[in-house]
Design a protein around this motif. Sequence first.
Motif, PDB file in Angstrom:
ATOM      1  N   ARG A  39       0.839  -1.200   0.000  1.00  0.00           N
ATOM      2  CA  ARG A  39       0.000   0.000   0.000  1.00  0.00           C
ATOM      3  C   ARG A  39       0.876   1.253   0.000  1.00  0.00           C
ATOM      4  NH1 ARG A  39      -5.284   0.025   1.054  1.00  0.00           N
ATOM      5  NH2 ARG A  39      -6.298  -1.938   1.627  1.00  0.00           N
ATOM      6  N   THR A  40       0.386   2.284  -0.636  1.00  0.00           N
ATOM      7  CA  THR A  40       1.066   3.575  -0.591  1.00  0.00           C
ATOM      8  C   THR A  40       0.451   4.483   0.468  1.00  0.00           C
ATOM      9  OG1 THR A  40      -0.396   4.397  -2.346  1.00  0.00           O
ATOM     10  CG2 THR A  40       1.722   3.447  -3.020  1.00  0.00           C
ATOM     11  N   GLU A  41      -0.726   4.094   0.974  1.00  0.00           N
ATOM     12  CA  GLU A  41      -1.369   4.831   2.057  1.00  0.00           C
ATOM     13  C   GLU A  41      -2.158   3.838   2.911  1.00  0.00           C
ATOM     14  OE1 GLU A  41      -5.396   6.334  -0.199  1.00  0.00           O
ATOM     15  OE2 GLU A  41      -3.560   7.514  -0.466  1.00  0.00           O
ATOM     16  N   PRO A  42      -2.400   4.140   4.176  1.00  0.00           N
ATOM     17  CA  PRO A  42      -3.093   3.197   5.067  1.00  0.00           C
ATOM     18  C   PRO A  42      -4.505   2.876   4.565  1.00  0.00           C
ATOM     19  CG  PRO A  42      -2.077   4.976   6.316  1.00  0.00           C
ATOM     20  CD  PRO A  42      -1.990   5.367   4.878  1.00  0.00           C
ATOM     21  N   ALA A  43      -4.951   1.650   4.870  1.00  0.00           N
ATOM     22  CA  ALA A  43      -6.325   1.265   4.514  1.00  0.00           C
ATOM     23  C   ALA A  43      -7.310   2.097   5.326  1.00  0.00           C
ATOM     24  CB  ALA A  43      -6.533  -0.222   4.806  1.00  0.00           C
ATOM     25  N   ASP A  44      -8.417   2.456   4.701  1.00  0.00           N
ATOM     26  CA  ASP A  44      -9.441   3.265   5.369  1.00  0.00           C
ATOM     27  C   ASP A  44     -10.342   2.331   6.176  1.00  0.00           C
ATOM     28  OD1 ASP A  44     -11.111   5.262   6.186  1.00  0.00           O
ATOM     29  OD2 ASP A  44     -12.245   5.355   4.304  1.00  0.00           O
ATOM     30  N   LEU A  45      -9.856   1.901   7.337  1.00  0.00           N
ATOM     31  CA  LEU A  45     -10.587   0.963   8.183  1.00  0.00           C
ATOM     32  C   LEU A  45     -11.177   1.690   9.385  1.00  0.00           C
ATOM     33  CD1 LEU A  45      -8.047  -2.007   8.199  1.00  0.00           C
ATOM     34  CD2 LEU A  45     -10.104  -1.754   6.783  1.00  0.00           C
ATOM     35  N   PRO A  46     -12.298   1.199   9.910  1.00  0.00           N
ATOM     36  CA  PRO A  46     -12.876   1.836  11.098  1.00  0.00           C
ATOM     37  C   PRO A  46     -11.966   1.662  12.308  1.00  0.00           C
ATOM     38  CG  PRO A  46     -14.019  -0.207  10.591  1.00  0.00           C
ATOM     39  CD  PRO A  46     -13.103   0.058   9.441  1.00  0.00           C
ATOM     40  N   GLU A  47     -11.922   2.659  13.153  1.00  0.00           N
ATOM     41  CA  GLU A  47     -11.127   2.624  14.380  1.00  0.00           C
ATOM     42  C   GLU A  47     -12.093   2.513  15.557  1.00  0.00           C
ATOM     43  OE1 GLU A  47      -7.552   5.341  14.252  1.00  0.00           O
ATOM     44  OE2 GLU A  47      -8.614   6.102  12.496  1.00  0.00           O
ATOM     45  N   VAL A  48     -12.254   1.248  16.015  1.00  0.00           N
ATOM     46  CA  VAL A  48     -13.287   0.929  16.996  1.00  0.00           C
ATOM     47  C   VAL A  48     -12.700  -0.037  18.022  1.00  0.00           C
ATOM     48  CG1 VAL A  48     -15.642   0.056  17.296  1.00  0.00           C
ATOM     49  CG2 VAL A  48     -14.973   1.080  15.120  1.00  0.00           C
ATOM     50  N   PRO A  49     -12.967   0.138  19.310  1.00  0.00           N
ATOM     51  CA  PRO A  49     -12.479  -0.826  20.306  1.00  0.00           C
ATOM     52  C   PRO A  49     -13.155  -2.179  20.143  1.00  0.00           C
ATOM     53  CG  PRO A  49     -13.934   0.767  21.339  1.00  0.00           C
ATOM     54  CD  PRO A  49     -13.682   1.259  19.948  1.00  0.00           C
ATOM     55  N   GLU A  50     -12.469  -3.218  20.605  1.00  0.00           N
ATOM     56  CA  GLU A  50     -12.982  -4.581  20.418  1.00  0.00           C
ATOM     57  C   GLU A  50     -14.388  -4.750  20.999  1.00  0.00           C
ATOM     58  OE1 GLU A  50     -11.952  -8.594  22.607  1.00  0.00           O
ATOM     59  OE2 GLU A  50     -10.423  -8.194  21.059  1.00  0.00           O
TER      60      GLU A  50
END
Length: 487
Positions: A39-50
Amino acid sequence: MKETLIFDLSRKGRQGHRIASLDIEPQPAANLIPEKFLRTEPADLPEVPESEVVRHFIRLSNLNHHVDKDMYPLGSCTMKYNPKINDQTADIAGFTSIHPLQPAETAQGTLQLMYELGEMLREIAGMAAITLQPAAGAHGELTGILMIRKYHDSKGSKRTKLLVVDSAHGTNPASAALVGYDILSVKSNAEGRTDIEDLKAKLDENVAALMLTNPNTIGLFEKDIKEIEQLVHDNGSLLYMDGANMNALMGITRPGDMGFDIVHYNLHKTFSAPHGGGGPGSGPVGVCDKLKPYLPVPVIEKHDDGETSRYTLTTDRPLSIGRMMNFYGNFSVMVRAYTYIRMLGAEGIRRVSENAIINANYLLSKLIDRYDLPYPKPVMHEFCLSGDRQKKQHNVRTLDIAKRLLDLGFHAPTIYFPLIVSEALMIEPTETETRETLDRFAEAMLQIADETENSPETVQNAPQFTPVKRLDEAQASRKLNICCPGC
């Protein structure tokens, strides 16, 4: 009753994990992964606690209907309860960590399980040999039909037609068409069974096989099966059985003893592996002795030296139709089916079918006075009602009845199939439902019958209490959008 998208639950900087510092020197990613895949940039993933991830998906699962929640009476689909012991055995580390490219000598336990499962399935259906490769019922059909074509081709017989009874699953003609056959439909008679005279009229030297479901999709046993078998084989054709309804036969009678040359099993129906939502399924195919040379490769073989057994994968089959999958099939489904059969034993397998038949006839007896039954009883493991009375008298369609069932806590049965039944409601309660559950389902159906007569708009406007109200099914299928905003 609604759930926020997990991307909307996301807050920048929140984490659901913590990874300890490494005590070794990390390797640059470029040394491990080709640069073109980095990847050239971070994946657009949700930032959520477990905790929120778990709660989110639990809430979603509660919005959906599933077999662990309540009855799922899909006719001709056998949505039975899935014993949790099956999941435990499928999760054994030796099974989950194995690799399909390992040498056979390092995978003896896995091969033994597949070989023994094949032997048990072979015995249940009375077939001479089996392949576990096909990934689903329709894939099993395709496998069987390819063997039919190879069998006739090897004899120099270029047959071009395949017969399918008009009550058959839609996958039957579709699978045959994929192999290049012309499809001819055989009519059902007034009893809902195969019309023998129409079959005779359509059998000629160009017919490769007849595809038959027994019991059929009306839930009736083809009582003329021996005459059908004689007619088909006297014509030089083969007889194929769709095994979707084998839950009515196990331990009572066997397709091989009826004269079927090929039968496909559904491990994800008859043998309790979970299905729905896209799989995974498993559609093994059993064959008679004369079709053994055409089975897909590799074939698992057992070798005994008097003291120990070893298992090998054999590909030296010159008449084989080749591979149907890259490897050997959906193995985790096989582990579940193996566990199911071993837990039940021969006596338990028979009781499964007996109880399925009892449950279907019990439920039918509760509903027969309020809904039309186009074909005679008794039935086997399922039955097919008609909503014609409700439609003609009160303009309430079968679709409306199905939607109203969702309000009352049940998944709808199969509707508008088979096509030979107008306003069809095909119901299969399976053997795993208790009498109390069957009574609750019957009460819901009787309540809908009452509402149809007294306040039809209640049924016509259903569902009212589900997370999503009635959708435009045509638009939903033509303009499917499964992406979240911004993805």
